[in-house]
Write an enzyme that holds these catalytic residues in place. Structure first.
Site, PDB file in Angstrom:
ATOM      1  N   GLU A 104       5.185  57.148  26.842  1.00  0.00           N
ATOM      2  CA  GLU A 104       4.195  58.428  26.623  1.00  0.00           C
ATOM      3  C   GLU A 104       3.062  57.610  27.148  1.00  0.00           C
ATOM      4  OE1 GLU A 104       1.143  60.705  23.036  1.00  0.00           O
ATOM      5  OE2 GLU A 104       3.104  59.371  22.546  1.00  0.00           O
ATOM      6  N   ASP A 135      -0.867  58.376  27.873  1.00  0.00           N
ATOM      7  CA  ASP A 135      -2.559  59.446  27.183  1.00  0.00           C
ATOM      8  C   ASP A 135      -3.584  60.111  27.956  1.00  0.00           C
ATOM      9  OD1 ASP A 135      -0.454  60.760  25.096  1.00  0.00           O
ATOM     10  OD2 ASP A 135      -1.264  58.980  24.092  1.00  0.00           O
ATOM     11  N   GLU A 162      -6.869  61.707  25.518  1.00  0.00           N
ATOM     12  CA  GLU A 162      -6.683  62.037  24.492  1.00  0.00           C
ATOM     13  C   GLU A 162      -8.856  62.462  24.348  1.00  0.00           C
ATOM     14  OE1 GLU A 162      -3.657  61.726  21.591  1.00  0.00           O
ATOM     15  OE2 GLU A 162      -5.402  60.207  21.902  1.00  0.00           O
ATOM     16  N   GLY A 205     -14.626  56.234  13.785  1.00  0.00           N
ATOM     17  CA  GLY A 205     -13.674  55.919  12.113  1.00  0.00           C
ATOM     18  C   GLY A 205     -12.770  56.543  11.180  1.00  0.00           C
TER      19      GLY A 205
END
Length: 400
Positions: free
Chosen positions: A207, A209, A211, A305
């Site tokens: 994969e 990414d 994001e 977070g």
């Protein structure tokens, strides 16, 4: 309220594994829609949105903020992500006047100019049209939240209280360059994830990414990148951008060939992951991938977070995509090897994307981006790796 993708097997993010697996619901977000038809399929937030503002404690040149994997997603100290307009980024950077004058006459200053010019050219190119995304993608989750416009050339993916949305390419590919224009959600987007990625699926998946971690209005987006090979990930690097990604479309690109994986923004390289199988580092070379675009809710970790949750009064959160390009890619049609490749893919060709690496100028540009806009690098996180960094981190990044 259900947010789970019935096609996915996403797991709860852990401090040592902060990114859900590839069967997740990722996707991008959108803002002023100058190219999208006036008829709007769902209510939208006001076009008025807070401008990006400088961090009160931005990074000094070459400084980085490595807070450990348990703090991934927390808005770190960062340089101001203002667009190259009247001033270049090095002028905006909080460095001394003497250092700035040195930079002005140095190679770094030339690199800043090159990045600005590349962004200008890319913006001009993005004004042109594109082929229908209907031809290349299916909506495989949250179908009612995937809306196509302009004869399928623009697609909006929405996230509401009930569901997000995800597109999956109809073809699978073994190596290629994949370009996609994205415009991110404006204003309050905390808790959301917008993504563009390639993924094999399966137990030992590969994969790559892009994001975009949703933010509190007025804060810059954090671009979170990760690379999995043979089901091994945790290779996170994060960046702020040198432009407002909600003001217009920008082109995000993944180049994947047997030599390396390179990530680009508007033609500017920001990350490279080289094939170091000879040194025991798995590299994706055998499994075909689908291309994905999605938007989903990850309020448990996406923004600071997980301390800032999704404000559903701001929903729906909408991402816009256009101009998918996989003309330089090999389509997998089963069997031992792909049977249909596009572009100049022969390794013997000097211009082949199949043999493309970063040249000297591209390496210098990438390092300029790293010095000015990288805010987290797993290869420099001593808290996470107190004894020894992963093997690929020890190998010099500039070695060709």
């Amino acid at each position: 309220m259900s947010q789970r993708d019935p096609y996915s097997h996403e797991h709860t993010a852990r401090p040592t594994d902060p990114i859900p697996r590839c069967r997740r619901l990722c996707s991008p977000v959108v803002l002023p829609r100058h190219d999208v038809p006036a008829t709007r399929p769902w209510p939208h937030k006001s076009d008025a949105h807070a401008m990006l503002v400088p961090s009160p404690h931005p990074l000094a040149l070459g400084e980085s903020n490595h807070d450990g994997a348990h703090k991934l997603g927390v808005s770190p100290r960062r340089p101001t992500p203002l667009a190259f307009s009247r001033h270049l980024a090095v002028d905006r950077h909080p460095i001394s006047k003497t250092t700035r004058e040195m930079l002005r006459g140095s190679l770094w200053w030339l690199l800043a100019v090159a990045v600005a010019l590349a962004a200008t050219r890319a913006a001009a190119a993005m004004k042109t049209g594109g082929q229908s995304l209907h031809r290349d993608f299916d909506a495989v989750w949250g179908k009612r939240n995937a809306r196509f416009f302009d004869d399928g050339r623009v697609v909006e993916l929405a996230l509401d209280r009930e569901t997000g949305s995800r597109l999956e390419s109809k073809d699978r590919y073994l190596f290629g360059r994949f370009d996609l224009d994205i415009r991110l959600v404006a204003g309050e987007s905390a808790g959301t994830i917008t993504s563009f990625y390639i993924c094999t699926g399966g137990a030992r998946h590969d994969e790559v990414d892009f994001e975009f971690l949703g933010n509190v209005s007025g804060e810059p987006y954090i671009l979170h990148t990760n690379i999995f090979s043979d089901d091994k990930g945790e290779r996170e690097q994060q960046f702020v951008l040198w432009f407002d990604p909600t003001a217009d479309f920008h082109t995000y690109s993944i180049l994947w060939n047997p030599l390396n994986i390179i990530l680009y923004i508007d033609g500017t390289p920001i990350r490279v992951f080289k094939n170091n199988e000879a040194n025991g580092v798995p590299f994706p070379t055998r499994q075909p991938v689908h291309v994905f675009a999605s938007i989903w809710n990850a309020e448990e970790w996406a923004t600071q977070g997980g301390r800032v949750k999704t404000d559903w009064s701001e929903a729906p959160f909408v991402a816009a995509y256009r101009r998918f390009d996989a003309t330089s890619a090999c389509v997998w049609q089963g069997g031992a090897s792909p049977t249909r490749c596009g572009g100049d893919h022969l390794p013997s060709s000097a211009s082949s994307w199949m043999a493309q690496r970063l040249d000297w100028w591209s390496w210098m540009t990438l390092n300029w981006v790293r010095m000015n806009y990288m805010t987290y690098d797993y290869c420099a996180d001593r808290k996470r790796y107190p004894h020894a960094f992963p093997t690929e981190c020890i190998i010099p990044i500039g070695r060709i």
